[in-house]
Design a protein around this motif. Sequence first.
Motif, PDB file in Angstrom:
ATOM      1  N   ARG A  28       0.836  -1.203   0.000  1.00  0.00           N
ATOM      2  CA  ARG A  28       0.000   0.000   0.000  1.00  0.00           C
ATOM      3  C   ARG A  28       0.875   1.259   0.000  1.00  0.00           C
ATOM      4  NH1 ARG A  28      -3.734   0.751   5.121  1.00  0.00           N
ATOM      5  NH2 ARG A  28      -1.657   1.004   5.964  1.00  0.00           N
ATOM      6  N   ALA A  29       1.929   1.244   0.820  1.00  0.00           N
ATOM      7  CA  ALA A  29       2.825   2.411   0.868  1.00  0.00           C
ATOM      8  C   ALA A  29       3.428   2.685  -0.514  1.00  0.00           C
ATOM      9  CB  ALA A  29       3.933   2.182   1.899  1.00  0.00           C
ATOM     10  N   MET A  30       3.722   1.609  -1.245  1.00  0.00           N
ATOM     11  CA  MET A  30       4.337   1.778  -2.564  1.00  0.00           C
ATOM     12  C   MET A  30       3.360   2.347  -3.590  1.00  0.00           C
ATOM     13  SD  MET A  30       6.890  -1.501  -2.789  1.00  0.00           S
ATOM     14  CE  MET A  30       7.785  -0.793  -4.180  1.00  0.00           C
ATOM     15  N   SER A  31       2.090   2.333  -3.267  1.00  0.00           N
ATOM     16  CA  SER A  31       1.094   2.829  -4.224  1.00  0.00           C
ATOM     17  C   SER A  31       0.742   4.293  -3.983  1.00  0.00           C
ATOM     18  CB  SER A  31      -0.164   1.967  -4.149  1.00  0.00           C
ATOM     19  OG  SER A  31      -0.896   2.271  -2.971  1.00  0.00           O
ATOM     20  N   PHE A  32       1.380   4.925  -2.996  1.00  0.00           N
ATOM     21  CA  PHE A  32       1.081   6.330  -2.706  1.00  0.00           C
ATOM     22  C   PHE A  32       1.693   7.236  -3.780  1.00  0.00           C
ATOM     23  CE2 PHE A  32       0.350   6.133   2.205  1.00  0.00           C
ATOM     24  CZ  PHE A  32      -0.704   5.278   1.996  1.00  0.00           C
ATOM     25  N   PRO A  33       1.026   8.360  -4.087  1.00  0.00           N
ATOM     26  CA  PRO A  33       1.593   9.302  -5.067  1.00  0.00           C
ATOM     27  C   PRO A  33       2.984   9.754  -4.634  1.00  0.00           C
ATOM     28  CG  PRO A  33      -0.670   9.884  -4.550  1.00  0.00           C
ATOM     29  CD  PRO A  33      -0.282   8.802  -3.580  1.00  0.00           C
ATOM     30  N   ILE A  34       3.824  10.047  -5.621  1.00  0.00           N
ATOM     31  CA  ILE A  34       5.219  10.326  -5.267  1.00  0.00           C
ATOM     32  C   ILE A  34       5.449  11.802  -4.925  1.00  0.00           C
ATOM     33  CG2 ILE A  34       5.937   8.459  -6.822  1.00  0.00           C
ATOM     34  CD1 ILE A  34       7.449  10.661  -8.434  1.00  0.00           C
ATOM     35  N   LEU A  35       6.546  12.022  -4.235  1.00  0.00           N
ATOM     36  CA  LEU A  35       7.040  13.365  -3.919  1.00  0.00           C
ATOM     37  C   LEU A  35       8.324  13.576  -4.723  1.00  0.00           C
ATOM     38  CD1 LEU A  35       6.722  13.075  -0.042  1.00  0.00           C
ATOM     39  CD2 LEU A  35       5.441  14.728  -1.438  1.00  0.00           C
ATOM     40  N   GLY A  36       8.684  14.822  -4.961  1.00  0.00           N
ATOM     41  CA  GLY A  36       9.974  15.122  -5.577  1.00  0.00           C
ATOM     42  C   GLY A  36      11.103  14.751  -4.629  1.00  0.00           C
ATOM     43  N   GLN A  37      12.297  14.512  -5.187  1.00  0.00           N
ATOM     44  CA  GLN A  37      13.388  14.009  -4.346  1.00  0.00           C
ATOM     45  C   GLN A  37      13.911  15.034  -3.341  1.00  0.00           C
ATOM     46  OE1 GLN A  37      17.065  13.112  -6.388  1.00  0.00           O
ATOM     47  NE2 GLN A  37      16.611  14.506  -8.055  1.00  0.00           N
ATOM     48  N   PHE A  38      13.726  16.324  -3.606  1.00  0.00           N
ATOM     49  CA  PHE A  38      14.192  17.323  -2.642  1.00  0.00           C
ATOM     50  C   PHE A  38      13.042  17.982  -1.896  1.00  0.00           C
ATOM     51  CE2 PHE A  38      17.745  17.212  -5.766  1.00  0.00           C
ATOM     52  CZ  PHE A  38      18.667  16.624  -4.907  1.00  0.00           C
ATOM     53  N   ASP A  39      11.843  17.452  -2.042  1.00  0.00           N
ATOM     54  CA  ASP A  39      10.688  17.914  -1.270  1.00  0.00           C
ATOM     55  C   ASP A  39      10.976  17.662   0.212  1.00  0.00           C
ATOM     56  OD1 ASP A  39       8.036  17.987  -0.031  1.00  0.00           O
ATOM     57  OD2 ASP A  39       7.236  17.866  -2.072  1.00  0.00           O
ATOM     58  N   PRO A  40      10.791  18.677   1.064  1.00  0.00           N
ATOM     59  CA  PRO A  40      11.103  18.475   2.490  1.00  0.00           C
ATOM     60  C   PRO A  40      10.382  17.269   3.094  1.00  0.00           C
ATOM     61  CG  PRO A  40      10.577  20.780   2.051  1.00  0.00           C
ATOM     62  CD  PRO A  40      10.311  20.033   0.782  1.00  0.00           C
ATOM     63  N   GLU A  41       9.188  16.970   2.600  1.00  0.00           N
ATOM     64  CA  GLU A  41       8.495  15.778   3.119  1.00  0.00           C
ATOM     65  C   GLU A  41       9.259  14.509   2.756  1.00  0.00           C
ATOM     66  OE1 GLU A  41       4.344  15.159   2.312  1.00  0.00           O
ATOM     67  OE2 GLU A  41       3.836  17.247   2.704  1.00  0.00           O
ATOM     68  N   PHE A  42       9.895  14.540   1.581  1.00  0.00           N
ATOM     69  CA  PHE A  42      10.612  13.339   1.143  1.00  0.00           C
ATOM     70  C   PHE A  42      11.952  13.201   1.869  1.00  0.00           C
ATOM     71  CE2 PHE A  42      13.211  10.731  -1.756  1.00  0.00           C
ATOM     72  CZ  PHE A  42      12.415   9.601  -1.769  1.00  0.00           C
ATOM     73  N   THR A  43      12.662  14.301   2.016  1.00  0.00           N
ATOM     74  CA  THR A  43      13.960  14.200   2.688  1.00  0.00           C
ATOM     75  C   THR A  43      13.767  13.808   4.160  1.00  0.00           C
ATOM     76  OG1 THR A  43      13.965  16.607   2.991  1.00  0.00           O
ATOM     77  CG2 THR A  43      15.174  15.747   1.103  1.00  0.00           C
ATOM     78  N   MET A  44      12.607  14.172   4.731  1.00  0.00           N
ATOM     79  CA  MET A  44      12.320  13.708   6.091  1.00  0.00           C
ATOM     80  C   MET A  44      12.180  12.176   6.118  1.00  0.00           C
ATOM     81  SD  MET A  44       9.115  14.590   8.561  1.00  0.00           S
ATOM     82  CE  MET A  44       8.149  13.273   7.779  1.00  0.00           C
ATOM     83  N   LEU A  45      11.519  11.632   5.096  1.00  0.00           N
ATOM     84  CA  LEU A  45      11.397  10.167   5.016  1.00  0.00           C
ATOM     85  C   LEU A  45      12.772   9.509   4.851  1.00  0.00           C
ATOM     86  CD1 LEU A  45       8.307   9.682   2.661  1.00  0.00           C
ATOM     87  CD2 LEU A  45       8.412   9.308   5.129  1.00  0.00           C
ATOM     88  N   MET A  46      13.651  10.167   4.086  1.00  0.00           N
ATOM     89  CA  MET A  46      15.014   9.637   3.930  1.00  0.00           C
ATOM     90  C   MET A  46      15.707   9.604   5.297  1.00  0.00           C
ATOM     91  SD  MET A  46      16.144  11.575   0.345  1.00  0.00           S
ATOM     92  CE  MET A  46      17.827  10.940   0.234  1.00  0.00           C
ATOM     93  N   ASN A  47      15.570  10.693   6.052  1.00  0.00           N
ATOM     94  CA  ASN A  47      16.233  10.741   7.358  1.00  0.00           C
ATOM     95  C   ASN A  47      15.667   9.693   8.319  1.00  0.00           C
ATOM     96  OD1 ASN A  47      17.867  12.793   6.475  1.00  0.00           O
ATOM     97  ND2 ASN A  47      16.620  14.428   7.373  1.00  0.00           N
ATOM     98  N   GLU A  48      14.360   9.525   8.299  1.00  0.00           N
ATOM     99  CA  GLU A  48      13.751   8.523   9.185  1.00  0.00           C
ATOM    100  C   GLU A  48      14.210   7.111   8.800  1.00  0.00           C
ATOM    101  OE1 GLU A  48       9.530  10.757  10.372  1.00  0.00           O
ATOM    102  OE2 GLU A  48       9.487   8.885   9.220  1.00  0.00           O
TER     103      GLU A  48
END
Lengths: 417, 417
Positions: A28-48
């Motif tokens: 299900r997580a893999m089916s979520f719409p994507i974020l840009g790679q430098f979107d702060p929401e995405f970089t937070m996921l990278m850090n987590e």
Amino acid sequence: MNKYKELNPSLRTIMTPGPVEVDPRVLRAMSFPILGQFDPEFTMLMNETMEMLRDVFQTSNEWSFPVDGTSRSGIEAVLVSIIQPGDKVLVPIFGRFGHLLVEIAQRSGAEVVFMETEWGSVFDPQIVIEAIHTHKPDIVALVHGETSTGQMQPLAEIGKMCRQLDILFVVDAVATIGGVPVKTDAWHIDAVIGGTQKCISVPSGMAPITYNQRIETKLRSRKQIERGLRDPASLDHEPSLVPVRSNYFDLSQIQDYWSSARLNHHTEATSMLYGLHEGLRILLQEGLEDRFARHELNEKALVQGIKAMGLSLYGDEDSKLPCVTCINIPAGMDGETVRNKLLQDFGIEIASSFGPLKGKIWRIGTMGYSCNRKNVLHVLGALEAVLIHEGHKLPAGEAVQAALSVYAESSKEEVSC
Amino acid sequence: MNKYKELNPSLRTIMTPGPVEVDPRVLRAMSFPILGQFDPEFTMLMNETMEMLRDVFQTSNEWSFPVDGTSRSGIEAVLVSIIQPGDKVLVPIFGRFGHLLVEIAQRSGAEVVFMETEWGSVFDPQIVIEAIHTHKPDIVALVHGETSTGQMQPLAEIGKMCRQLDILFVVDAVATIGGVPVKTDAWHIDAVIGGTQKCISVPSGMAPITYNQRIETKLRSRKQIERGLRDPASLDHEPSLVPVRSNYFDLSQIQDYWSSARLNHHTEATSMLYGLHEGLRILLQEGLEDRFARHELNEKALVQGIKAMGLSLYGDEDSKLPCVTCINIPAGMDGETVRNKLLQDFGIEIASSFGPLKGKIWRIGTMGYSCNRKNVLHVLGALEAVLIHEGHKLPAGEAVQAALSVYAESSKEEVSC
């Protein structure tokens, strides 16, 4: 244009040593719409994701992140980034994936010394330590769990000796991470490579790695900022250091991308990261100790069932890899016929093996999301049925009963605790 | 253990030069339960993916498959597999990704000769052809669409000359594949690398490539079966050929995995393949010509809108890359402030650029699923509003009207056809 039909994959019971079934929460997580790679929401996921990987690798290392590629991409990234051409690498081999370490190290320009023990067993750590003293390598590279033979190598003593002698110790824990303890810091491992598609139960396509300050020091000494990102005034400057032989796998560059500098390298594989993030959440919610105990219990039930069926295990049981069970194919039985019937009639996939073991053994995985009571009982019942159908004599019904007894015993223990 | 929250990404309008928005059908495909890598249902999907990639690359090449990694993994796989140390590689550079080709070729052991033209323009093919005659390279490597500068290099004449002189011609079409014609065979390109996360609109994590018989001949001359898969009797045998410097990127091995031999290499990234398979189905259902026309129309609307706002385009318009529009940041305006406001207030992501262009231009992509009327109108209206808010003088309302006129004109043409 309807030449190609819509995707409609059958639901399988996947009991191989990987890839294994994936938790629906991960899918299900893999089916979520994507974020840009430098979107702060995405970089937070990278850090987590980095934080969660530290827990899974049982390390305080700063650097714990996935390489974007399948498991062996992580192995190659680590080896090519630390091997300077001519470095001596010692590889003790006890199965196919030891040979892969040799191959990758050689292609990275290393002078490789390898030693091999009989497949189906592991090394007495003292033998490896003696070889370390003899060959004085720069790097020791070793497989933790050999899925090809179902064996697991003890690492602590070897790690301790490598640290004492200032040798870098690299471990392929692709098969064990998330299912069996992998104690990066306690065992003095400098770099560990994990896999997603086995005990972590995320689809193949990322290779989580971790490495410590000792590795980072080596990376920094070879660091090159990518052409096209450098100051234009210095474009013709070529560093005097021996550069890493790969751009894609240059950990000093990938590390800059995962750092707060966010220096552009590749474009992070968004949906795979979503999947890994959710897979790690699930893993840590279960807890490492509970997860390891679940892997042990289901292995025990499977092994007791296999033995009750009158089949024998391949390899040394003292060093058995808990998440892979290798079974000798009975004389006169065609292993592939059995596997095909399991898949076609029962929807179950089990594996064969490689090289000298091809056609000699079956391998059954009890990994991650696939590692559960329902699957173990289903595979035992189905394997028994197929063997009987193929004319093999065995005590019908015993396998499932033996496994049920293991589960019943374990419930009693829990109650009495 | 609820330290890490459930994934809950915001819905963005992604108008960068990649990664871009993903069709919900692709995301749905990625959420399907996985199959084992040698399951006949899965290998059928692999074969269908190869067939569809042939259509997208406009080629009759037998080999068209994805490398498991992000786009640059495909570039590195092609270059490291064909470059023997000391081979001479000519790279004409007109932006950041030309530099990347130089970097990858050098790290693969090539002697690289590069030439550079002013960023914002492309090469007159005759200039490249002259350089080919001067330097007599073994390989010419060239970017088709430079997202860093929004420029597109004509390839046909260069390809023809390379073929005449028996030089291998490698093209990075990461930014153009699926949005702009890439005529692999007609342009005499020996190997092409595409990207998933741009005009194909599948998440980053795979790099579709294609190559012809000329490349395959070179691969076969360097072929090594992986250690651990070879006949055990010949384990100590080391081939006399110069082996490829990578195992993960050795196309001769990856090709065996994609062939009917299915020789084990990596574990194919199942869910990414599901996504690519569905993305290619969508692409071919739309049809290449219709898809290219859609990219042109939305580009035209965006460009007319940008000009109506009084902003100027960066780079030579004659060689403009249709799916990326580069805009000069007005004097006195902080580009990052505008980008941040677009993201935070309007949920729109546009890009900055690299190296010498950092802070000088914005880049807006019109790629794949993101390339649609709604998004173009939204980004024009939002950009105008942010610029006005930041104190920039412009003729309010003109941008969206100019774009609407382009769409209206195009509808009339369709009706009159």
